[in-house]
Scaffold this motif. Structure first.
Motif, PDB file in Angstrom:
ATOM      1  N   LEU A 177      56.971  34.614  38.429  1.00 35.47           N
ATOM      2  CA  LEU A 177      57.300  33.351  39.088  1.00 35.47           C
ATOM      3  C   LEU A 177      58.568  32.734  38.492  1.00 35.47           C
ATOM      4  O   LEU A 177      59.392  32.172  39.214  1.00 35.47           O
ATOM      5  CB  LEU A 177      56.111  32.381  38.958  1.00 35.47           C
ATOM      6  N   TYR A 178      58.737  32.858  37.164  1.00 33.18           N
ATOM      7  CA  TYR A 178      59.920  32.265  36.533  1.00 33.18           C
ATOM      8  C   TYR A 178      61.188  32.926  37.069  1.00 33.18           C
ATOM      9  O   TYR A 178      62.179  32.252  37.365  1.00 33.18           O
ATOM     10  CB  TYR A 178      59.838  32.383  35.008  1.00 33.18           C
ATOM     11  N   ALA A 179      61.141  34.254  37.208  1.00 28.95           N
ATOM     12  CA  ALA A 179      62.317  34.978  37.721  1.00 28.95           C
ATOM     13  C   ALA A 179      62.635  34.516  39.154  1.00 28.95           C
ATOM     14  O   ALA A 179      63.801  34.366  39.536  1.00 28.95           O
ATOM     15  CB  ALA A 179      62.066  36.477  37.686  1.00 28.95           C
ATOM     16  N   LEU A 180      61.586  34.245  39.923  1.00 27.41           N
ATOM     17  CA  LEU A 180      61.771  33.775  41.301  1.00 27.41           C
ATOM     18  C   LEU A 180      62.330  32.341  41.321  1.00 27.41           C
ATOM     19  O   LEU A 180      63.249  32.020  42.083  1.00 27.41           O
ATOM     20  CB  LEU A 180      60.406  33.809  41.990  1.00 27.41           C
ATOM     21  N   ARG A 181      61.770  31.482  40.457  1.00 25.86           N
ATOM     22  CA  ARG A 181      62.251  30.097  40.388  1.00 25.86           C
ATOM     23  C   ARG A 181      63.725  30.059  40.003  1.00 25.86           C
ATOM     24  O   ARG A 181      64.490  29.225  40.484  1.00 25.86           O
ATOM     25  CB  ARG A 181      61.421  29.302  39.376  1.00 25.86           C
ATOM     26  N   ASP A 182      64.096  30.977  39.122  1.00 26.33           N
ATOM     27  CA  ASP A 182      65.459  30.983  38.620  1.00 26.33           C
ATOM     28  C   ASP A 182      66.476  31.213  39.734  1.00 26.33           C
ATOM     29  O   ASP A 182      67.606  30.723  39.652  1.00 26.33           O
ATOM     30  CB  ASP A 182      65.573  32.089  37.556  1.00 26.33           C
ATOM     31  N   PRO A 215      55.742  20.039  37.021  1.00 24.60           N
ATOM     32  CA  PRO A 215      54.485  20.800  36.924  1.00 24.60           C
ATOM     33  C   PRO A 215      54.712  22.298  36.732  1.00 24.60           C
ATOM     34  O   PRO A 215      53.908  22.972  36.068  1.00 24.60           O
ATOM     35  CB  PRO A 215      53.768  20.515  38.243  1.00 24.60           C
ATOM     36  N   LEU A 216      55.823  22.814  37.294  1.00 29.34           N
ATOM     37  CA  LEU A 216      56.084  24.251  37.135  1.00 29.34           C
ATOM     38  C   LEU A 216      56.576  24.569  35.725  1.00 29.34           C
ATOM     39  O   LEU A 216      56.218  25.607  35.158  1.00 29.34           O
ATOM     40  CB  LEU A 216      57.078  24.742  38.199  1.00 29.34           C
ATOM     41  N   ILE A 217      57.365  23.685  35.121  1.00 30.27           N
ATOM     42  CA  ILE A 217      57.807  23.920  33.737  1.00 30.27           C
ATOM     43  C   ILE A 217      56.600  23.808  32.802  1.00 30.27           C
ATOM     44  O   ILE A 217      56.375  24.670  31.935  1.00 30.27           O
ATOM     45  CB  ILE A 217      58.887  22.900  33.293  1.00 30.27           C
ATOM     46  N   ALA A 218      55.823  22.737  32.978  1.00 28.72           N
ATOM     47  CA  ALA A 218      54.683  22.508  32.069  1.00 28.72           C
ATOM     48  C   ALA A 218      53.699  23.675  32.127  1.00 28.72           C
ATOM     49  O   ALA A 218      53.252  24.191  31.093  1.00 28.72           O
ATOM     50  CB  ALA A 218      53.982  21.201  32.444  1.00 28.72           C
ATOM     51  N   SER A 219      53.379  24.136  33.330  1.00 29.22           N
ATOM     52  CA  SER A 219      52.395  25.222  33.441  1.00 29.22           C
ATOM     53  C   SER A 219      52.977  26.541  32.945  1.00 29.22           C
ATOM     54  O   SER A 219      52.267  27.361  32.357  1.00 29.22           O
ATOM     55  CB  SER A 219      51.892  25.341  34.882  1.00 29.22           C
ATOM     56  N   SER A 220      54.276  26.747  33.148  1.00 26.54           N
ATOM     57  CA  SER A 220      54.924  27.976  32.690  1.00 26.54           C
ATOM     58  C   SER A 220      54.863  28.061  31.158  1.00 26.54           C
ATOM     59  O   SER A 220      54.416  29.066  30.584  1.00 26.54           O
ATOM     60  CB  SER A 220      56.382  27.964  33.175  1.00 26.54           C
ATOM     61  N   ILE A 221      55.291  26.997  30.513  1.00 24.74           N
ATOM     62  CA  ILE A 221      55.325  27.010  29.036  1.00 24.74           C
ATOM     63  C   ILE A 221      53.909  27.078  28.472  1.00 24.74           C
ATOM     64  O   ILE A 221      53.598  27.907  27.602  1.00 24.74           O
ATOM     65  CB  ILE A 221      56.075  25.758  28.509  1.00 24.74           C
ATOM     66  N   MET A 222      53.030  26.213  28.973  1.00 16.83           N
ATOM     67  CA  MET A 222      51.705  26.120  28.346  1.00 16.83           C
ATOM     68  C   MET A 222      50.835  27.338  28.642  1.00 16.83           C
ATOM     69  O   MET A 222      50.006  27.726  27.821  1.00 16.83           O
ATOM     70  CB  MET A 222      51.007  24.817  28.769  1.00 16.83           C
ATOM     71  N   SER A 223      51.027  27.989  29.794  1.00 12.96           N
ATOM     72  CA  SER A 223      50.213  29.191  30.046  1.00 12.96           C
ATOM     73  C   SER A 223      50.541  30.260  29.010  1.00 12.96           C
ATOM     74  O   SER A 223      49.643  30.916  28.467  1.00 12.96           O
ATOM     75  CB  SER A 223      50.429  29.719  31.466  1.00 12.96           C
ATOM     76  N   LYS A 224      51.828  30.417  28.690  1.00 10.26           N
ATOM     77  CA  LYS A 224      52.218  31.439  27.707  1.00 10.26           C
ATOM     78  C   LYS A 224      51.700  31.073  26.326  1.00 10.26           C
ATOM     79  O   LYS A 224      51.201  31.914  25.583  1.00 10.26           O
ATOM     80  CB  LYS A 224      53.743  31.588  27.664  1.00 10.26           C
ATOM     81  N   LYS A 225      51.808  29.814  25.982  1.00 14.84           N
ATOM     82  CA  LYS A 225      51.422  29.395  24.625  1.00 14.84           C
ATOM     83  C   LYS A 225      49.906  29.446  24.454  1.00 14.84           C
ATOM     84  O   LYS A 225      49.409  29.828  23.393  1.00 14.84           O
ATOM     85  CB  LYS A 225      51.952  27.980  24.339  1.00 14.84           C
ATOM     86  N   ALA A 262      69.706  19.755  29.008  1.00 13.06           N
ATOM     87  CA  ALA A 262      68.278  20.070  29.120  1.00 13.06           C
ATOM     88  C   ALA A 262      67.864  20.117  30.590  1.00 13.06           C
ATOM     89  O   ALA A 262      68.596  19.650  31.467  1.00 13.06           O
ATOM     90  CB  ALA A 262      67.471  18.995  28.397  1.00 13.06           C
ATOM     91  N   PHE A 263      66.661  20.649  30.868  1.00 16.80           N
ATOM     92  CA  PHE A 263      66.138  20.573  32.236  1.00 16.80           C
ATOM     93  C   PHE A 263      65.876  19.116  32.598  1.00 16.80           C
ATOM     94  O   PHE A 263      66.061  18.714  33.738  1.00 16.80           O
ATOM     95  CB  PHE A 263      64.825  21.354  32.354  1.00 16.80           C
ATOM     96  N   MET A 264      65.373  18.350  31.635  1.00 18.83           N
ATOM     97  CA  MET A 264      65.051  16.945  31.883  1.00 18.83           C
ATOM     98  C   MET A 264      66.239  16.094  31.417  1.00 18.83           C
ATOM     99  O   MET A 264      66.530  16.035  30.222  1.00 18.83           O
ATOM    100  CB  MET A 264      63.772  16.558  31.116  1.00 18.83           C
TER     101      MET A 264
HETATM  102  N1  URA Z   1      60.799  27.543  29.773  1.00 19.87           N
HETATM  103  C1  URA Z   1      59.761  28.239  30.295  1.00 19.87           C
HETATM  104  O1  URA Z   1      59.171  29.072  29.629  1.00 19.87           O
HETATM  105  N2  URA Z   1      59.407  27.960  31.565  1.00 19.87           N
HETATM  106  C2  URA Z   1      60.024  27.051  32.319  1.00 19.87           C
HETATM  107  O2  URA Z   1      59.645  26.854  33.446  1.00 19.87           O
HETATM  108  C3  URA Z   1      61.127  26.340  31.762  1.00 19.87           C
HETATM  109  C4  URA Z   1      61.474  26.601  30.468  1.00 19.87           C
END
Ligand code: URA
Length: 439
Positions: free
Chosen positions: A173-178, A187-197, A215-217
């Protein structure tokens, strides 16, 4: 529609339509779409449309939590329970000149704590930790889970590539978002980072949430909302989580680019380095050590007396690198000079990041080769007095034809206020940590 898709629980088009029209996705719909996308049943085109609908319509806290869980469930979960020491991790939302993981991991590991830094590569104007370390001759990013656990037990610090088994849905999904302009979505950044962690299995996590042009924000309110969402997601999953909001309006430190940032990190580990890099490294290290019950650890002493540097050397050697070897240097340089005298009141992070990227330090698409010696050295930081004609930056590139495009990116990057206009040097220098957010 194929016979296979008719057995699926939902139809992707219905889910896209619901979100497009501002509706709420239920738990089963979210679990299904992430799973079906990972299996290849939902097409990239459909997931792109859904990502854009989420970008425009948002997700509730409950949807974000379910989305995070579905991404965790898409792959393996690691566990550090077999280690004899506590684990604590740090994640940055990404910025320009952000090399903090390099000095931070060995520094925290000095205090008998395990620091697993499963990292990624850079894309766009923000650099990736693995790319920086790959400028060290011989250093290897990939390691098996067994080697990771053994090195954590032995040395305490590992920086390596996140295995493809962790949250594979996020990877896709990250590659697609990019490539669909849907990265900078809370919500997509938060879920992306926290799912991995959360999948990685750390028991404590410090988030470095960047605020500013690089930054993104871009503003404090949205960075705060992102930090609060991630801290809540961590707490719900049993991960002790704290966030620091930190400044990314100007690059961190005085080096931007892979080998240049490794050199600066080594300066910090040798007890020197730019004040903002040292201050942020120390703030994050203190926060991490507090979370694992070491609130009195004297981290500045460990930088000054060589313990952090010893740990760094061990960590680099354990992954095949030679910490004594010369780092790559770009073939060509060009100096950018101050057009007037005064106080440097602005040096825009995004412009410097884009310029460094154009010099070859970043990649335009996944898999592109980097120029490891390319990047930008900053000779002045906001808050410092400058004279007309003084060097402000040195650009490094292997191909001199790249300087013109980098200079274009820097055209509006520099703001110099004449001393007579009462430039406030202290305000321009600013402070690196803006706030701390806990559960
Ligand atoms: N870093 C990530 O791992 N995911 C994002 O969506 C943005 C920054």
């Amino acid at each position: 529609m194929t016979a296979e898709t008719t057995t699926e629980a939902f139809d992707a088009v219905d889910i896209i339509r619901t979100k497009r029209d501002g509706g709420t996705l239920n738990d089963d719909q979210i679990a299904w779409i992430i799973d079906a996308y990972t299996r290849g049943v939902v097409a990239d085109e459909q997931m792109s449309a859904l990502a854009m609908a989420i970008f425009l319509r948002g997700m509730s806290d409950a949807e974000t939590a379910r989305w995070t869980q579905a991404m965790i469930d898409s792959g393996e979960r690691m566990s550090f329970d077999s280690l004899s020491k506590p684990t604590v991790d740090k994640h940055s939302t990404g910025g320009v000149g952000d090399k903090i993981t390099l000095p931070l991991a060995p520094l925290v590991a000095v205090f008998d704590v395990a620091v697993p830094q499963l990292s990624g590569r850079g894309l766009g104007h923000t650099g990736g930790t693995l790319d920086k370390l790959e400028s060290i001759p011989g250093w290897q990013a990939d390691m098996s889970n067994e080697t990771l656990l053994a090195q954590l037990e032995d040395l305490g610090a590992v920086i390596c590539a996140a295995g493809s088994g962790l949250a594979p849905a996020d990877k896709k999904l990250y590659a697609l978002r990019d490539i669909t302009a849907t990265v900078d979505c809370l919500p997509l950044i938060a879920s992306s980072i926290m799912s991995k962690k959360i999948a990685e299995g750390t028991s404590a996590l410090v988030l470095d949430v960047k605020v500013g042009s690089g930054a993104f924000m871009k503003d404090e309110a949205s960075a705060r909302a992102l930090a609060e969402t991630m801290v809540r997601l961590g707490a719900a999953a049993g991960v002790d989580c704290t966030a620091l909001l930190t400044d990314m309006s100007t690059p961190l430190g005085r080096a931007v680019g892979n080998a240049l940032e490794v050199r600066e990190s080594v300066e910090v580990l040798a007890g020197g380095g730019p004040a903002d890099v040292v201050d942020l490294t120390v703030a994050l290290a203190e926060e991490m050590l507090r979370m694992v019950g070491r609130p009195d650890a004297d981290v500045r002493a460990a930088l000054a007396d060589g313990r952090a540097m010893d740990k760094w050397n061990q960590m680099i050697r354990a992954q095949g690198g030679d910490p004594e070897a010369a780092l790559p240097q770009a073939a060509e340089t060009e100096v950018v000079r101050a057009e007037s005298a005064g106080v440097l009141t602005g040096l825009d992070a995004l412009s410097v990041g884009v310029a460094s990227w154009r010099l070859g330090a970043g990649r335009a698409k996944q898999g592109d080769e980097l120029s490891l010696g390319a990047g930008i050295e900053l000779h002045a930081k906001p808050g410092e007095a400058v004279t007309a004609g003084q060097p402000l930056m040195t650009l490094h590139a292997d191909n001199p034809a790249l300087f013109a495009r980098a200079q274009e990116a820097l055209a509006e990057a520099v703001e110099i206020t004449p001393a007579a206009e009462g430039a406030d040097a202290e305000a321009a220098a600013g402070s690196i940590v803006l706030d701390r957010i806990t559960a």
